[in-house]
Design a protein around this motif. Structure first.
Motif, PDB file in Angstrom:
ATOM      1  N   LYS A 201       0.842  -1.194   0.000  1.00 27.83           N
ATOM      2  CA  LYS A 201       0.000   0.000   0.000  1.00 27.83           C
ATOM      3  C   LYS A 201       0.876   1.242   0.000  1.00 27.83           C
ATOM      4  O   LYS A 201       1.891   1.297   0.707  1.00 27.83           O
ATOM      5  CB  LYS A 201      -0.919  -0.006   1.218  1.00 27.83           C
ATOM      6  CG  LYS A 201      -2.114   0.928   1.133  1.00 27.83           C
ATOM      7  CD  LYS A 201      -3.056   0.689   2.309  1.00 27.83           C
ATOM      8  CE  LYS A 201      -4.322   1.529   2.186  1.00 27.83           C
ATOM      9  NZ  LYS A 201      -5.254   1.270   3.328  1.00 27.83           N
ATOM     10  N   TYR A 202       0.477   2.231  -0.805  1.00 25.37           N
ATOM     11  CA  TYR A 202       1.233   3.478  -0.901  1.00 25.37           C
ATOM     12  C   TYR A 202       0.243   4.623  -1.097  1.00 25.37           C
ATOM     13  O   TYR A 202      -0.573   4.592  -2.026  1.00 25.37           O
ATOM     14  CB  TYR A 202       2.225   3.408  -2.060  1.00 25.37           C
ATOM     15  CG  TYR A 202       2.957   4.703  -2.344  1.00 25.37           C
ATOM     16  CD1 TYR A 202       3.984   5.135  -1.507  1.00 25.37           C
ATOM     17  CD2 TYR A 202       2.620   5.485  -3.448  1.00 25.37           C
ATOM     18  CE1 TYR A 202       4.661   6.319  -1.771  1.00 25.37           C
ATOM     19  CE2 TYR A 202       3.295   6.668  -3.721  1.00 25.37           C
ATOM     20  CZ  TYR A 202       4.308   7.081  -2.880  1.00 25.37           C
ATOM     21  OH  TYR A 202       4.978   8.248  -3.130  1.00 25.37           O
ATOM     22  N   ASN A 203       0.307   5.603  -0.212  1.00 24.29           N
ATOM     23  CA  ASN A 203      -0.569   6.777  -0.289  1.00 24.29           C
ATOM     24  C   ASN A 203      -2.042   6.396  -0.446  1.00 24.29           C
ATOM     25  O   ASN A 203      -2.776   6.980  -1.251  1.00 24.29           O
ATOM     26  CB  ASN A 203      -0.138   7.710  -1.424  1.00 24.29           C
ATOM     27  CG  ASN A 203       1.061   8.573  -1.039  1.00 24.29           C
ATOM     28  OD1 ASN A 203       1.501   8.563   0.104  1.00 24.29           O
ATOM     29  ND2 ASN A 203       1.589   9.310  -1.998  1.00 24.29           N
TER      30      ASN A 203
ATOM     31  N   ASN B 211       6.374   7.899  -9.297  1.00 25.71           N
ATOM     32  CA  ASN B 211       6.120   9.163  -9.967  1.00 25.71           C
ATOM     33  C   ASN B 211       5.126   9.975  -9.149  1.00 25.71           C
ATOM     34  O   ASN B 211       4.475   9.463  -8.232  1.00 25.71           O
ATOM     35  CB  ASN B 211       5.575   8.924 -11.373  1.00 25.71           C
ATOM     36  CG  ASN B 211       6.573   8.236 -12.283  1.00 25.71           C
ATOM     37  OD1 ASN B 211       7.713   8.682 -12.415  1.00 25.71           O
ATOM     38  ND2 ASN B 211       6.166   7.136 -12.897  1.00 25.71           N
ATOM     39  N   SER B 212       4.963  11.251  -9.503  1.00 29.69           N
ATOM     40  CA  SER B 212       4.065  12.131  -8.749  1.00 29.69           C
ATOM     41  C   SER B 212       2.618  11.676  -8.811  1.00 29.69           C
ATOM     42  O   SER B 212       1.828  11.973  -7.907  1.00 29.69           O
ATOM     43  CB  SER B 212       4.184  13.567  -9.257  1.00 29.69           C
ATOM     44  OG  SER B 212       3.871  13.633 -10.651  1.00 29.69           O
ATOM     45  N   ASP B 213       2.244  10.936  -9.872  1.00 31.33           N
ATOM     46  CA  ASP B 213       0.867  10.455  -9.989  1.00 31.33           C
ATOM     47  C   ASP B 213       0.652   9.107  -9.310  1.00 31.33           C
ATOM     48  O   ASP B 213      -0.429   8.520  -9.399  1.00 31.33           O
ATOM     49  CB  ASP B 213       0.447  10.371 -11.459  1.00 31.33           C
ATOM     50  CG  ASP B 213       1.278   9.361 -12.257  1.00 31.33           C
ATOM     51  OD1 ASP B 213       2.217   8.758 -11.682  1.00 31.33           O
ATOM     52  OD2 ASP B 213       0.998   9.192 -13.459  1.00 31.33           O
TER      53      ASP B 213
ATOM     54  N   GLN C 124       8.067   4.002 -11.171  1.00 31.16           N
ATOM     55  CA  GLN C 124       9.095   4.070 -12.201  1.00 31.16           C
ATOM     56  C   GLN C 124       9.703   2.685 -12.399  1.00 31.16           C
ATOM     57  O   GLN C 124       9.986   1.987 -11.427  1.00 31.16           O
ATOM     58  CB  GLN C 124      10.192   5.059 -11.789  1.00 31.16           C
ATOM     59  CG  GLN C 124       9.718   6.487 -11.640  1.00 31.16           C
ATOM     60  CD  GLN C 124      10.823   7.411 -11.147  1.00 31.16           C
ATOM     61  OE1 GLN C 124      12.014   7.076 -11.228  1.00 31.16           O
ATOM     62  NE2 GLN C 124      10.442   8.573 -10.633  1.00 31.16           N
ATOM     63  N   GLN C 125       9.862   2.299 -13.663  1.00 29.49           N
ATOM     64  CA  GLN C 125      10.440   0.985 -13.915  1.00 29.49           C
ATOM     65  C   GLN C 125      11.857   0.916 -13.376  1.00 29.49           C
ATOM     66  O   GLN C 125      12.673   1.800 -13.606  1.00 29.49           O
ATOM     67  CB  GLN C 125      10.428   0.671 -15.411  1.00 29.49           C
ATOM     68  CG  GLN C 125      10.939  -0.719 -15.742  1.00 29.49           C
ATOM     69  CD  GLN C 125      10.643  -1.122 -17.173  1.00 29.49           C
ATOM     70  OE1 GLN C 125       9.520  -1.025 -17.628  1.00 29.49           O
ATOM     71  NE2 GLN C 125      11.669  -1.564 -17.883  1.00 29.49           N
ATOM     72  N   VAL C 126      12.122  -0.140 -12.623  1.00 29.75           N
ATOM     73  CA  VAL C 126      13.422  -0.325 -11.981  1.00 29.75           C
ATOM     74  C   VAL C 126      14.420  -0.866 -12.993  1.00 29.75           C
ATOM     75  O   VAL C 126      14.125  -1.812 -13.732  1.00 29.75           O
ATOM     76  CB  VAL C 126      13.288  -1.290 -10.790  1.00 29.75           C
ATOM     77  CG1 VAL C 126      14.666  -1.626 -10.204  1.00 29.75           C
ATOM     78  CG2 VAL C 126      12.372  -0.702  -9.725  1.00 29.75           C
ATOM     79  N   THR C 127      15.593  -0.281 -13.013  1.00 31.95           N
ATOM     80  CA  THR C 127      16.699  -0.807 -13.807  1.00 31.95           C
ATOM     81  C   THR C 127      17.666  -1.508 -12.866  1.00 31.95           C
ATOM     82  O   THR C 127      18.259  -0.860 -11.994  1.00 31.95           O
ATOM     83  CB  THR C 127      17.435   0.320 -14.550  1.00 31.95           C
ATOM     84  OG1 THR C 127      16.526   0.988 -15.422  1.00 31.95           O
ATOM     85  CG2 THR C 127      18.595  -0.250 -15.362  1.00 31.95           C
TER      86      THR C 127
END
Length: 481
Positions: A216-218, A311-313, A317-320
């Motif tokens: 869970k995030y935000n 990301n702000s939305d 972000q895809q992890v490298t």
């Protein structure tokens, strides 16, 4: 002590070449653990440490995956990992299970609950008072299987890969399933965490194959999973919802198939630690460095970690996958007892249960070594202590800075103690060293096993120590990363 099967690894060859030619060889934040093959990491953050629990991969020709117990390691700096050994063994710690695949561990009710797959045929739960076990399954059978209400398993359904998730309101859920887009199931757990509440609910995800995971995030629910191979190598993809059980929208890929994974399976765990987010996963880098053939290394995996960002939305972000992406979160204090089984890297050694508690480094032979990353000597050390035991004539601990053949601070001689668990304290003077360095313990001596090492520490130099005892850092060879 039992006979050790040693492998002269490609990794060791690279170390020797690095020292000889003075060139830097970059090693990744994988493998983060060298002593055993382990996969399917489950992360638990507890009391300032990250605990990773993984399937312990054992190889037997023609047998596929052999996973009978669970390995646990932990860290407070994400570079040096403490080896806690096998904390659950299915045949010994349950009355019904024979396998222990892909664990998920959560903390609640002042206890630790480990959910595991008995192969693909059912999910058990084991409980411990400590994050390092031992975990015991006191049920007479699985917590969840194909007969559980709501599972309604179609042909080929895999009842495995559990993920336990406790929501902010206290409701706990168990996610599981595999081998088909519609083969995800989620069921509520009662507050005792060892019984279910109601019927399982079906969920669907594009290309779902295995490795259910919820975080869970935000205020949003993120369901991640490993894809199938219908469009190439497996990836870790994810969906987002306002509900833990329905209304998910597919968002994309968190982690592509990592390097040195032979385009094979993966399994993730996503966690927050000290204000940052991370994804733990596995690949086959250790098996490759050990020179194993591709048909063997597929069953010999190792755990990895990389940082993860949003990301702000709220999308991820895809992890490298990186070669050295993680920052060490804190330096090691050398002036307290440091467990020998806490390390960043090793060659040749194994760990075992110690009669003084925890584990010790053992099976040490001439030329073996361990590395501790980021040790802060502050204003200076002048002596070294080691807790050791030997049932032979012993050997030596060469204490070196920044590389395997770096500046020699001192040598601690270890003599026989009359038994592998008969512990004594040995000390040695060292050249005064200041600042932050990687620390290497290189073990030397005759043939056979030399000694065991339980813990080590340095003692601070008196403030009046002569300046000419300082280490000449110009002698330091290129660090091994």
């Amino acid at each position: 002590m039992f006979k050790k099967m040693k492998v002269f690894t490609i990794l060791a060859i690279l170390v020797l070449l690095t020292s000889f030619f003075g060139q830097t060889t970059a090693f990744a934040d994988y493998p983060i653990f060298y002593q055993r093959y382990a996969a399917d990491p489950s992360a638990l953050v507890y009391n300032g440490r990250v605990y990773l629990y993984g399937s312990h991969d054992v190889y037997q020709s023609g047998a596929g995956y052999i996973i009978n117990d669970i390995t646990c390691i932990s860290s407070d700096d994400l570079k040096n990992w403490t080896d806690h050994g096998e904390v659950f063994t299915a045949k010994a710690d349950s009355s019904w299970a024979t396998l222990s695949w892909a664990p998920s561990v959560v903390y609640r009710n002042n206890k630790f609950y480990m959910y595991y797959g008995n192969g693909g045929n059912g999910i058990g739960v084991a409980v411990s008072d400590s994050p390092t076990g031992p975990f015991k399954d006191t049920r007479s059978g699985p917590l969840v299987n194909g007969s559980t209400p709501g599972v309604n398993p179609p042909s080929g359904f895999w009842c495995f890969d559990p993920c336990a998730f406790v929501d902010d309101d206290g409701q706990a859920y168990l996610y599981f399933g595999g081998n088909g887009e519609g083969n995800i199931r989620v069921i509520k757990l009662n507050s005792d965490m060892v019984s279910i509440n109601g019927s399982a609910i079906k969920m669907t995800a594009p290309r779902f194959f295995e490795a259910s995971y919820m975080h869970k995030y935000n205020g949003k629910y993120y369901f991640s999973y490993s894809t199938d191979f219908s469009q190439g190598a497996a990836k870790i993809d994810y969906m987002v919802s306002n509900s833990p059980t329905a209304g998910f929208t597919y968002k994309g890929t968190i982690l592509p198939n990592p390097p040195q994974n032979d385009s094979n399976n993966n399994h993730q765990s996503i966690f927050s630690f000290n204000g940052n987010w991370y994804v733990a996963y596995h690949n086959r880098a250790l098996a490759a460095s050990n020179g194993l053939a591709s048909d063997v290394r597929v069953y010999q995996r190792n755990m990895c970690i990389d940082k993860m960002n949003y990301n702000s939305d709220g999308t991820i972000q895809q992890v490298t996958p990186t070669t050295a992406g993680l920052t060490q979160l804190k330096n090691v204090n050398p002036y307290v007892n440091n467990e020998a089984e806490t390390m960043a890297q090793e060659s040749g050694i194994q760990t075992e249960a110690c009669n003084e508690g925890g584990r010790n480094v053992g099976y040490i032979e001439n030329g073996d070594w361990i590395k501790v990353k980021g040790v802060d000597f502050g204003s200076g050390a002048s002596s070294f202590d080691a807790r050791v035991a030997s049932d032979t004539s012993g050997g030596n601990i060469e204490i070196r800075l920044d590389s395997l053949n770096g500046t020699l601070l001192g040598t601690c001689a270890v003599s026989g103690t009359g038994g592998w668990q008969n512990w004594t304290l040995k000390s040695a003077a060292v050249s005064k060293v200041t600042g932050v360095h990687d620390l290497y313990f290189k073990f030397t001596g005759g043939s056979g096993y030399l000694f065991n090492l339980n813990w080590w520490k340095f003692n601070a130099a008196p403030k009046s120590a002569a300046a000419d005892t300082n280490v000449d850092l110009s002698e330091v060879t290129t660090p091994l990363e």
